[in-house]
Design a protein around this motif. Structure first.
Motif, PDB file in Angstrom:
ATOM      1  N   SER A  43     -19.940   0.503  91.806  1.00 39.45           N
ATOM      2  CA  SER A  43     -20.117   0.649  90.361  1.00 39.45           C
ATOM      3  C   SER A  43     -20.001  -0.718  89.668  1.00 39.45           C
ATOM      4  O   SER A  43     -19.430  -1.660  90.219  1.00 39.45           O
ATOM      5  CB  SER A  43     -19.061   1.596  89.802  1.00 39.45           C
ATOM      6  N   GLU A  44     -20.525  -0.781  88.445  1.00 38.94           N
ATOM      7  CA  GLU A  44     -20.420  -2.014  87.660  1.00 38.94           C
ATOM      8  C   GLU A  44     -18.961  -2.386  87.436  1.00 38.94           C
ATOM      9  O   GLU A  44     -18.601  -3.557  87.492  1.00 38.94           O
ATOM     10  CB  GLU A  44     -21.105  -1.848  86.302  1.00 38.94           C
ATOM     11  N   GLY A  45     -18.142  -1.388  87.158  1.00 38.93           N
ATOM     12  CA  GLY A  45     -16.726  -1.639  86.931  1.00 38.93           C
ATOM     13  C   GLY A  45     -16.047  -2.251  88.140  1.00 38.93           C
ATOM     14  O   GLY A  45     -15.247  -3.176  88.014  1.00 38.93           O
ATOM     15  N   PHE A  46     -16.382  -1.740  89.315  1.00 36.99           N
ATOM     16  CA  PHE A  46     -15.809  -2.284  90.549  1.00 36.99           C
ATOM     17  C   PHE A  46     -16.260  -3.721  90.736  1.00 36.99           C
ATOM     18  O   PHE A  46     -15.459  -4.604  91.039  1.00 36.99           O
ATOM     19  CB  PHE A  46     -16.231  -1.435  91.756  1.00 36.99           C
ATOM     20  N   ARG A  47     -17.561  -3.963  90.547  1.00 35.47           N
ATOM     21  CA  ARG A  47     -18.090  -5.315  90.747  1.00 35.47           C
ATOM     22  C   ARG A  47     -17.548  -6.300  89.723  1.00 35.47           C
ATOM     23  O   ARG A  47     -17.464  -7.492  89.991  1.00 35.47           O
ATOM     24  CB  ARG A  47     -19.615  -5.298  90.744  1.00 35.47           C
ATOM     25  N   ALA A  48     -17.142  -5.795  88.549  1.00 34.89           N
ATOM     26  CA  ALA A  48     -16.541  -6.674  87.545  1.00 34.89           C
ATOM     27  C   ALA A  48     -15.126  -7.096  87.968  1.00 34.89           C
ATOM     28  O   ALA A  48     -14.680  -8.188  87.614  1.00 34.89           O
ATOM     29  CB  ALA A  48     -16.493  -5.973  86.192  1.00 34.89           C
ATOM     30  N   ARG A  49     -14.450  -6.238  88.721  1.00 38.33           N
ATOM     31  CA  ARG A  49     -13.083  -6.534  89.154  1.00 38.33           C
ATOM     32  C   ARG A  49     -13.010  -7.302  90.467  1.00 38.33           C
ATOM     33  O   ARG A  49     -12.059  -8.038  90.693  1.00 38.33           O
ATOM     34  CB  ARG A  49     -12.287  -5.235  89.294  1.00 38.33           C
ATOM     35  N   TYR A  50     -13.982  -7.089  91.344  1.00 39.77           N
ATOM     36  CA  TYR A  50     -13.929  -7.695  92.676  1.00 39.77           C
ATOM     37  C   TYR A  50     -15.205  -8.475  92.946  1.00 39.77           C
ATOM     38  O   TYR A  50     -16.305  -7.958  92.738  1.00 39.77           O
ATOM     39  CB  TYR A  50     -13.766  -6.613  93.758  1.00 39.77           C
ATOM     40  N   SER A  51     -15.051  -9.673  93.453  1.00 43.01           N
ATOM     41  CA  SER A  51     -16.223 -10.489  93.782  1.00 43.01           C
ATOM     42  C   SER A  51     -16.839 -10.010  95.088  1.00 43.01           C
ATOM     43  O   SER A  51     -16.187  -9.337  95.902  1.00 43.01           O
ATOM     44  CB  SER A  51     -15.826 -11.958  93.922  1.00 43.01           C
ATOM     45  N   ARG A  52     -18.095 -10.372  95.278  1.00 44.75           N
ATOM     46  CA  ARG A  52     -18.783 -10.051  96.530  1.00 44.75           C
ATOM     47  C   ARG A  52     -18.021 -10.663  97.711  1.00 44.75           C
ATOM     48  O   ARG A  52     -17.818 -10.021  98.741  1.00 44.75           O
ATOM     49  CB  ARG A  52     -20.219 -10.565  96.498  1.00 44.75           C
ATOM     50  N   ASP A  53     -17.600 -11.927  97.553  1.00 41.86           N
ATOM     51  CA  ASP A  53     -16.897 -12.600  98.651  1.00 41.86           C
ATOM     52  C   ASP A  53     -15.601 -11.882  99.025  1.00 41.86           C
ATOM     53  O   ASP A  53     -15.290 -11.728 100.209  1.00 41.86           O
ATOM     54  CB  ASP A  53     -16.590 -14.053  98.274  1.00 41.86           C
ATOM     55  N   GLU A  54     -14.849 -11.429  98.016  1.00 43.67           N
ATOM     56  CA  GLU A  54     -13.606 -10.715  98.286  1.00 43.67           C
ATOM     57  C   GLU A  54     -13.892  -9.391  98.995  1.00 43.67           C
ATOM     58  O   GLU A  54     -13.218  -9.023  99.954  1.00 43.67           O
ATOM     59  CB  GLU A  54     -12.842 -10.456  96.993  1.00 43.67           C
ATOM     60  N   PHE A  55     -14.902  -8.674  98.531  1.00 46.22           N
ATOM     61  CA  PHE A  55     -15.267  -7.401  99.144  1.00 46.22           C
ATOM     62  C   PHE A  55     -15.661  -7.603 100.609  1.00 46.22           C
ATOM     63  O   PHE A  55     -15.178  -6.902 101.499  1.00 46.22           O
ATOM     64  CB  PHE A  55     -16.422  -6.770  98.366  1.00 46.22           C
ATOM     65  N   VAL A  56     -16.533  -8.586 100.852  1.00 47.72           N
ATOM     66  CA  VAL A  56     -16.985  -8.846 102.229  1.00 47.72           C
ATOM     67  C   VAL A  56     -15.802  -9.244 103.106  1.00 47.72           C
ATOM     68  O   VAL A  56     -15.672  -8.766 104.240  1.00 47.72           O
ATOM     69  CB  VAL A  56     -18.099  -9.927 102.241  1.00 47.72           C
ATOM     70  N   ARG A  57     -14.912 -10.073 102.587  1.00 49.39           N
ATOM     71  CA  ARG A  57     -13.740 -10.493 103.349  1.00 49.39           C
ATOM     72  C   ARG A  57     -12.871  -9.289 103.713  1.00 49.39           C
ATOM     73  O   ARG A  57     -12.448  -9.143 104.861  1.00 49.39           O
ATOM     74  CB  ARG A  57     -12.926 -11.507 102.539  1.00 49.39           C
TER      75      ARG A  57
END
Length: 84
Positions: A43-57
């Motif tokens: 969701s947009e809200g999730f992506r606003a809180r977490y960066s792509r790099d953090e998610f992938v890590r």
């Protein structure tokens, strides 16, 4: 870590459209270790809180657990409620 993955999985369904299709796409991306594609489904809200790099890590660090959740999601049978 299991709780984090569950939250991520639920957030993937938070977008408009067909929740089952979003869940299938998210689970397939996790199974294929395409964490960038999985992030794009969040969701947009999730992506606003977490960066792509953090998610992938985080997904890489979860190892087999992300794959296990993906496999359970893809193999579970969905119940479609009857309307009428």
């Amino acid at each position: 870590m299991r709780g984090v993955l569950l939250v991520l999985l639920l957030c993937a369904c938070g977008r408009g459209g067909q929740p089952g299709a979003a869940l299938d796409a998210y689970a397939a991306a996790l199974r294929d270790k395409d964490y960038g594609a999985a992030y794009d489904l969040m969701s947009e809200g999730f992506r606003a809180r977490y960066s792509r790099d953090e998610f992938v890590r985080r997904m890489k660090a979860s190892g087999r657990e992300a794959g296990a959740i993906a496999n359970r999601s893809l193999s579970s049978k969905r119940i479609t409620p009857e309307v009428g």
